[in-house]
Design a protein around this motif. Structure first.
Motif, PDB file in Angstrom:
ATOM      1  N   GLN A  15      80.296  10.067  38.632  1.00  0.00           N
ATOM      2  CA  GLN A  15      81.714  10.308  38.874  1.00  0.00           C
ATOM      3  C   GLN A  15      81.953  10.142  40.374  1.00  0.00           C
ATOM      4  OE1 GLN A  15      83.156  14.164  37.671  1.00  0.00           O
ATOM      5  NE2 GLN A  15      85.157  13.841  38.589  1.00  0.00           N
ATOM      6  N   GLU A  16      82.947   9.361  40.702  1.00  0.00           N
ATOM      7  CA  GLU A  16      83.265   9.061  42.093  1.00  0.00           C
ATOM      8  C   GLU A  16      84.649   9.620  42.399  1.00  0.00           C
ATOM      9  OE1 GLU A  16      83.276   4.986  44.566  1.00  0.00           O
ATOM     10  OE2 GLU A  16      84.439   4.961  42.736  1.00  0.00           O
ATOM     11  N   LYS A  17      84.774  10.322  43.522  1.00  0.00           N
ATOM     12  CA  LYS A  17      86.068  10.861  43.932  1.00  0.00           C
ATOM     13  C   LYS A  17      86.325  10.446  45.372  1.00  0.00           C
ATOM     14  CE  LYS A  17      88.780  15.079  44.302  1.00  0.00           C
ATOM     15  NZ  LYS A  17      88.793  16.530  44.139  1.00  0.00           N
ATOM     16  N   ALA A  27      90.398   1.164  46.551  1.00  0.00           N
ATOM     17  CA  ALA A  27      89.684   0.238  45.668  1.00  0.00           C
ATOM     18  C   ALA A  27      88.845  -0.738  46.479  1.00  0.00           C
ATOM     19  CB  ALA A  27      90.680  -0.509  44.791  1.00  0.00           C
ATOM     20  N   THR A  30      85.660   1.129  47.717  1.00  0.00           N
ATOM     21  CA  THR A  30      84.663   1.475  46.700  1.00  0.00           C
ATOM     22  C   THR A  30      84.160   0.295  45.877  1.00  0.00           C
ATOM     23  OG1 THR A  30      86.398   1.984  45.098  1.00  0.00           O
ATOM     24  CG2 THR A  30      85.603   3.808  46.472  1.00  0.00           C
ATOM     25  N   GLU A  34      80.815   0.361  43.480  1.00  0.00           N
ATOM     26  CA  GLU A  34      80.972   0.306  42.027  1.00  0.00           C
ATOM     27  C   GLU A  34      80.239  -0.890  41.425  1.00  0.00           C
ATOM     28  OE1 GLU A  34      85.181   0.406  41.494  1.00  0.00           O
ATOM     29  OE2 GLU A  34      85.313   2.542  41.976  1.00  0.00           O
ATOM     30  N   VAL A  40      82.532   0.366  35.209  1.00  0.00           N
ATOM     31  CA  VAL A  40      83.495   1.446  35.410  1.00  0.00           C
ATOM     32  C   VAL A  40      84.147   1.734  34.065  1.00  0.00           C
ATOM     33  CG1 VAL A  40      85.603   2.159  36.593  1.00  0.00           C
ATOM     34  CG2 VAL A  40      83.911   0.775  37.805  1.00  0.00           C
ATOM     35  N   ASN A  43      89.330   5.046  35.317  1.00  0.00           N
ATOM     36  CA  ASN A  43      89.851   5.100  36.666  1.00  0.00           C
ATOM     37  C   ASN A  43      91.102   5.963  36.620  1.00  0.00           C
ATOM     38  OD1 ASN A  43      90.834   4.692  39.216  1.00  0.00           O
ATOM     39  ND2 ASN A  43      90.801   2.470  39.104  1.00  0.00           N
ATOM     40  N   GLU A  44      91.118   7.060  37.394  1.00  0.00           N
ATOM     41  CA  GLU A  44      92.256   7.966  37.425  1.00  0.00           C
ATOM     42  C   GLU A  44      92.775   8.050  38.853  1.00  0.00           C
ATOM     43  OE1 GLU A  44      91.422  11.774  35.656  1.00  0.00           O
ATOM     44  OE2 GLU A  44      90.191  10.866  34.101  1.00  0.00           O
ATOM     45  N   PRO A  45      93.833   7.323  39.168  1.00  0.00           N
ATOM     46  CA  PRO A  45      94.381   7.371  40.529  1.00  0.00           C
ATOM     47  C   PRO A  45      94.898   8.768  40.874  1.00  0.00           C
ATOM     48  CG  PRO A  45      95.312   5.536  39.289  1.00  0.00           C
ATOM     49  CD  PRO A  45      94.546   6.374  38.323  1.00  0.00           C
ATOM     50  N   TYR A  49      96.850   7.738  46.010  1.00  0.00           N
ATOM     51  CA  TYR A  49      96.919   6.330  45.636  1.00  0.00           C
ATOM     52  C   TYR A  49      98.362   5.828  45.661  1.00  0.00           C
ATOM     53  CZ  TYR A  49      96.423   2.087  42.823  1.00  0.00           C
ATOM     54  OH  TYR A  49      96.447   0.786  42.378  1.00  0.00           O
TER      55      TYR A  49
END
Length: 70
Positions: A15-17, A27, A30, A34, A40, A43-45, A49
């Protein structure tokens, strides 16, 4: 302050934050990471964002105020 946080779960998921980066440029930051991590799944902006960068125009206003044809 720009921060990348990674949580690696026992089953291999990562999980990336991303915080502190305004707009879609996160984006770009990362993308290389990624690509190395794999597929992936989601993806939750965040609210960051959708923010817009604020550009100060104080210098332009000051320059115009000091110019005079009188």
């Amino acid at each position: 302050m720009e921060t990348l946080e990674f949580i690696i779960y026992p089953d291999g998921r990562v999980q990336e934050k991303v915080t502190g980066i305004v707009g879609a440029s996160c984006a770009e930051v990362t993308a290389a990471i990624e690509a190395q991590l794999g597929i992936v799944l989601a993806n939750e902006p965040t609210s960051e964002y959708f923010e817009k960068k604020v550009v100060s125009q104080n210098n332009v206003a000051n320059a115009q105020a000091t110019f005079s044809e009188w």
